[in-house]
Design a protein around this motif. Structure first.
Motif, PDB file in Angstrom:
ATOM      1  N   ASP A 143       0.840  -1.204   0.000  1.00  0.00           N
ATOM      2  CA  ASP A 143       0.000   0.000   0.000  1.00  0.00           C
ATOM      3  C   ASP A 143       0.874   1.252   0.000  1.00  0.00           C
ATOM      4  N   LEU A 144       1.881   1.243   0.850  1.00  0.00           N
ATOM      5  CA  LEU A 144       2.763   2.399   0.973  1.00  0.00           C
ATOM      6  C   LEU A 144       3.521   2.644  -0.320  1.00  0.00           C
ATOM      7  N   ASN A 145       4.040   1.588  -0.911  1.00  0.00           N
ATOM      8  CA  ASN A 145       4.792   1.725  -2.157  1.00  0.00           C
ATOM      9  C   ASN A 145       3.913   2.263  -3.272  1.00  0.00           C
ATOM     10  N   THR A 146       2.701   1.734  -3.384  1.00  0.00           N
ATOM     11  CA  THR A 146       1.782   2.202  -4.429  1.00  0.00           C
ATOM     12  C   THR A 146       1.441   3.673  -4.245  1.00  0.00           C
ATOM     13  N   ALA A 147       1.200   4.090  -3.004  1.00  0.00           N
ATOM     14  CA  ALA A 147       0.876   5.492  -2.730  1.00  0.00           C
ATOM     15  C   ALA A 147       2.044   6.403  -3.093  1.00  0.00           C
ATOM     16  N   ILE A 148       3.265   5.980  -2.775  1.00  0.00           N
ATOM     17  CA  ILE A 148       4.449   6.787  -3.114  1.00  0.00           C
ATOM     18  C   ILE A 148       4.617   6.860  -4.624  1.00  0.00           C
ATOM     19  N   GLN A 149       4.424   5.733  -5.300  1.00  0.00           N
ATOM     20  CA  GLN A 149       4.518   5.722  -6.765  1.00  0.00           C
ATOM     21  C   GLN A 149       3.514   6.699  -7.382  1.00  0.00           C
ATOM     22  N   LEU A 180      12.226   6.279  -5.230  1.00  0.00           N
ATOM     23  CA  LEU A 180      12.240   7.350  -4.246  1.00  0.00           C
ATOM     24  C   LEU A 180      13.676   7.662  -3.832  1.00  0.00           C
ATOM     25  N   ASN A 181      14.026   8.948  -3.902  1.00  0.00           N
ATOM     26  CA  ASN A 181      15.358   9.364  -3.454  1.00  0.00           C
ATOM     27  C   ASN A 181      15.246  10.719  -2.769  1.00  0.00           C
ATOM     28  N   GLU A 182      16.360  11.131  -2.174  1.00  0.00           N
ATOM     29  CA  GLU A 182      16.349  12.367  -1.385  1.00  0.00           C
ATOM     30  C   GLU A 182      16.103  13.594  -2.249  1.00  0.00           C
ATOM     31  N   ASP A 183      16.625  13.599  -3.482  1.00  0.00           N
ATOM     32  CA  ASP A 183      16.409  14.747  -4.364  1.00  0.00           C
ATOM     33  C   ASP A 183      14.925  14.961  -4.632  1.00  0.00           C
ATOM     34  N   TYR A 184      14.217  13.857  -4.867  1.00  0.00           N
ATOM     35  CA  TYR A 184      12.782  13.983  -5.110  1.00  0.00           C
ATOM     36  C   TYR A 184      12.086  14.579  -3.891  1.00  0.00           C
ATOM     37  N   VAL A 185      12.399  14.065  -2.715  1.00  0.00           N
ATOM     38  CA  VAL A 185      11.746  14.526  -1.488  1.00  0.00           C
ATOM     39  C   VAL A 185      12.005  16.010  -1.264  1.00  0.00           C
ATOM     40  N   LEU A 186      13.271  16.436  -1.424  1.00  0.00           N
ATOM     41  CA  LEU A 186      13.630  17.830  -1.165  1.00  0.00           C
ATOM     42  C   LEU A 186      13.028  18.779  -2.190  1.00  0.00           C
ATOM     43  N   ASN A 187      12.894  18.325  -3.435  1.00  0.00           N
ATOM     44  CA  ASN A 187      12.447  19.216  -4.512  1.00  0.00           C
ATOM     45  C   ASN A 187      10.940  19.186  -4.766  1.00  0.00           C
ATOM     46  N   ASN A 188      10.251  18.176  -4.241  1.00  0.00           N
ATOM     47  CA  ASN A 188       8.841  18.035  -4.579  1.00  0.00           C
ATOM     48  C   ASN A 188       7.905  17.923  -3.381  1.00  0.00           C
ATOM     49  N   THR A 189       8.473  17.889  -2.188  1.00  0.00           N
ATOM     50  CA  THR A 189       7.617  17.773  -1.007  1.00  0.00           C
ATOM     51  C   THR A 189       8.039  18.791   0.047  1.00  0.00           C
ATOM     52  N   GLU A 190       7.277  18.857   1.112  1.00  0.00           N
ATOM     53  CA  GLU A 190       7.586  19.780   2.209  1.00  0.00           C
ATOM     54  C   GLU A 190       8.490  19.134   3.254  1.00  0.00           C
ATOM     55  N   TYR A 191       8.946  17.913   2.998  1.00  0.00           N
ATOM     56  CA  TYR A 191       9.726  17.181   3.987  1.00  0.00           C
ATOM     57  C   TYR A 191      11.222  17.231   3.672  1.00  0.00           C
ATOM     58  N   GLU A 192      12.029  17.006   4.694  1.00  0.00           N
ATOM     59  CA  GLU A 192      13.477  17.158   4.545  1.00  0.00           C
ATOM     60  C   GLU A 192      14.219  15.825   4.550  1.00  0.00           C
ATOM     61  N   SER A 193      13.460  14.737   4.609  1.00  0.00           N
ATOM     62  CA  SER A 193      14.111  13.430   4.557  1.00  0.00           C
ATOM     63  C   SER A 193      13.131  12.403   4.006  1.00  0.00           C
ATOM     64  N   TYR A 243       9.031  11.908   4.901  1.00  0.00           N
ATOM     65  CA  TYR A 243       8.065  11.844   3.800  1.00  0.00           C
ATOM     66  C   TYR A 243       7.295  10.530   3.852  1.00  0.00           C
ATOM     67  N   THR A 244       8.017   9.425   4.016  1.00  0.00           N
ATOM     68  CA  THR A 244       7.385   8.105   4.066  1.00  0.00           C
ATOM     69  C   THR A 244       6.440   7.994   5.248  1.00  0.00           C
ATOM     70  N   ASP A 245       6.844   8.513   6.390  1.00  0.00           N
ATOM     71  CA  ASP A 245       5.985   8.479   7.579  1.00  0.00           C
ATOM     72  C   ASP A 245       4.695   9.261   7.339  1.00  0.00           C
ATOM     73  N   ALA A 246       4.821  10.390   6.635  1.00  0.00           N
ATOM     74  CA  ALA A 246       3.633  11.211   6.359  1.00  0.00           C
ATOM     75  C   ALA A 246       2.667  10.486   5.423  1.00  0.00           C
ATOM     76  N   ILE A 247       3.204   9.826   4.391  1.00  0.00           N
ATOM     77  CA  ILE A 247       2.360   9.064   3.474  1.00  0.00           C
ATOM     78  C   ILE A 247       1.669   7.922   4.218  1.00  0.00           C
TER      79      ILE A 247
END
Length: 388
Positions: free
Chosen positions: A100-106, A211-224, A228-232
């Protein structure tokens, strides 16, 4: 446009609450011909369209309203309640899995335009995006709307009919497979509803969004990645909790309905909801620059099916209103001004209004109060129920 959307949302909210129906938006630019399931077309009947139109073939600029009355009737002439408190129900406990988590992140990465990675060394897994060609056959004859090429489909997204995505798990690039499937009984096309079909599918490619750190930093409000995963995951937990809550309420209501005696349904109440559904769909069509007939056809239905389904659904809604009003009377249930104002504040925030005054200028306060009251009754019944 805001007013159109508001009135539509409130009307549909009422229908979902009382009709026990769920909806799913399956719109996708790449899958307009895909075998998707559009659930729960709210229904209309042969009520005189003079009640809802402005007398021309062109939709009115302002949203239409339901001018019919529910009529006057005595509850005791139409319903006798059975047991409604302490009914026993079973609700499946939903847990968030790694799939479920992987699909949501995708899905989130796709929505944000992330670049995919081509997969060539393993079969399709849940959460992958596959590019496919497919052709659907019923009784060995290709059916209309069942053929498409170069369609991107995320496995686990629920875009296609049940079983389609699951049966692609384990296939590899270049595979040609036959999927034996059955369309849902409530599918929008009469010719396909409940029918056994075969989809011949070719898997063109498999893609995964890593999923990588560049994506998280550039596309979300999270810093790690962890944050990000915990929020999803937390979002999925909340979705599951809401799903279980609604499921329990629906199961409880089904038991209450089973225990009640419906003597008759006031015709005025049925007519009201038939017209209400027609108003909703006329307004929806208007928002797309269409008239009702064109909108019905564009959604793969005939007017005959639309009208007959409307009548059936309106009777279901009217029955629920009888039951809920009977419980309101028996339990003396009311909504306080605090409860009303709290709900209004939620709508103001959700739909971007500047104030509750502005919201109430556009909303029908009587319908809104009734909606809140009915929700309170369902919560009362759910709280009184016993889970087994």
């Amino acid at each position: 446009m805001k007013k159109n959307v508001l009135l539509l949302v409130l009307s549909i909210s009422m229908l979902l609450l009382i009709g026990g129906c769920s909806k799913k938006d399956n719109t996708d630019d790449n899958t307009e011909n895909a075998p998707t399931v559009t659930e729960g077309a709210e229904n209309t009947d042969e009520t005189d369209t003079a009640d809802i139109t402005d007398g021309t073939d062109t939709p009115a600029a302002e949203p239409l309203v339901n001018t019919l009355s529910k009529g006057d009737y005595k509850l005791e002439d139409h319903i006798t309640l059975g047991q409604y408190k302490g009914v026993e129900v079973t609700v499946e406990k939903l847990e968030v899995t790694e799939e479920d988590l992987n699909t949501a992140i995708q899905n989130d990465m796709i929505a944000n335009g992330a670049a995919p990675t081509e997969i060539t060394d393993r079969p399709v897994q849940n959460g992958d995006t596959v590019n496919i060609d497919f052709e659907g056959f019923k009784d060995d004859v290709a059916f209309e709307g069942g053929t498409a090429a170069g369609v991107d489909l995320t496995i686990g997204s629920g875009q296609f009919i049940p079983g389609f995505e699951e049966k692609l798990i384990g296939t590899n690039v270049g595979d040609k497979v036959d999927l034996d499937l059955t369309f849902p009984e409530d599918y929008q096309s009469e010719d396909l509803a409940g029918q056994d079909v075969v989809f011949k599918v070719t898997v063109n490619s498999i893609k995964q969004y890593e999923l990588n750190e560049d994506y998280v930093l550039n596309n979300t409000e999270y810093e790690s990645i962890e944050a990000y995963t915990d929020a999803i995951r937390e979002e999925l937990v909340l979705v599951n909790e809401e799903t279980m809550k609604v499921t329990k309420e629906n199961n409880v209501y089904s038991k209450v309905l089973e225990n009640a005696e419906i003597i008759s349904i006031p015709q005025s109440l049925i007519d009201y909801y038939v017209n209400d559904i027609k108003v909703i769909y006329t307004n929806t069509a208007q928002m797309y620059g269409m008239d009702l007939a064109s909108f019905i056809t564009a959604n793969g239905m005939t007017e005959e099916v639309f009208n007959s389904t409307s009548q059936e659904y309106a009777e279901s809604i009217a029955t629920r209103e009888l039951i809920l009003n009977a419980i309101i009377k028996a339990e003396n249930i009311e909504i306080t001004e605090e409860e009303f104002n709290t709900k209004v504040d939620e709508y103001v925030a959700e739909y971007g209004y500047e104030s509750s005054e502005q919201f109430l200028e556009e909303a029908d306060e009587d319908i809104l109060r009734e909606d809140i009251l009915f929700r309170k009754v369902l919560e009362f019944l759910s709280a009184e129920a016993v889970e087994i």
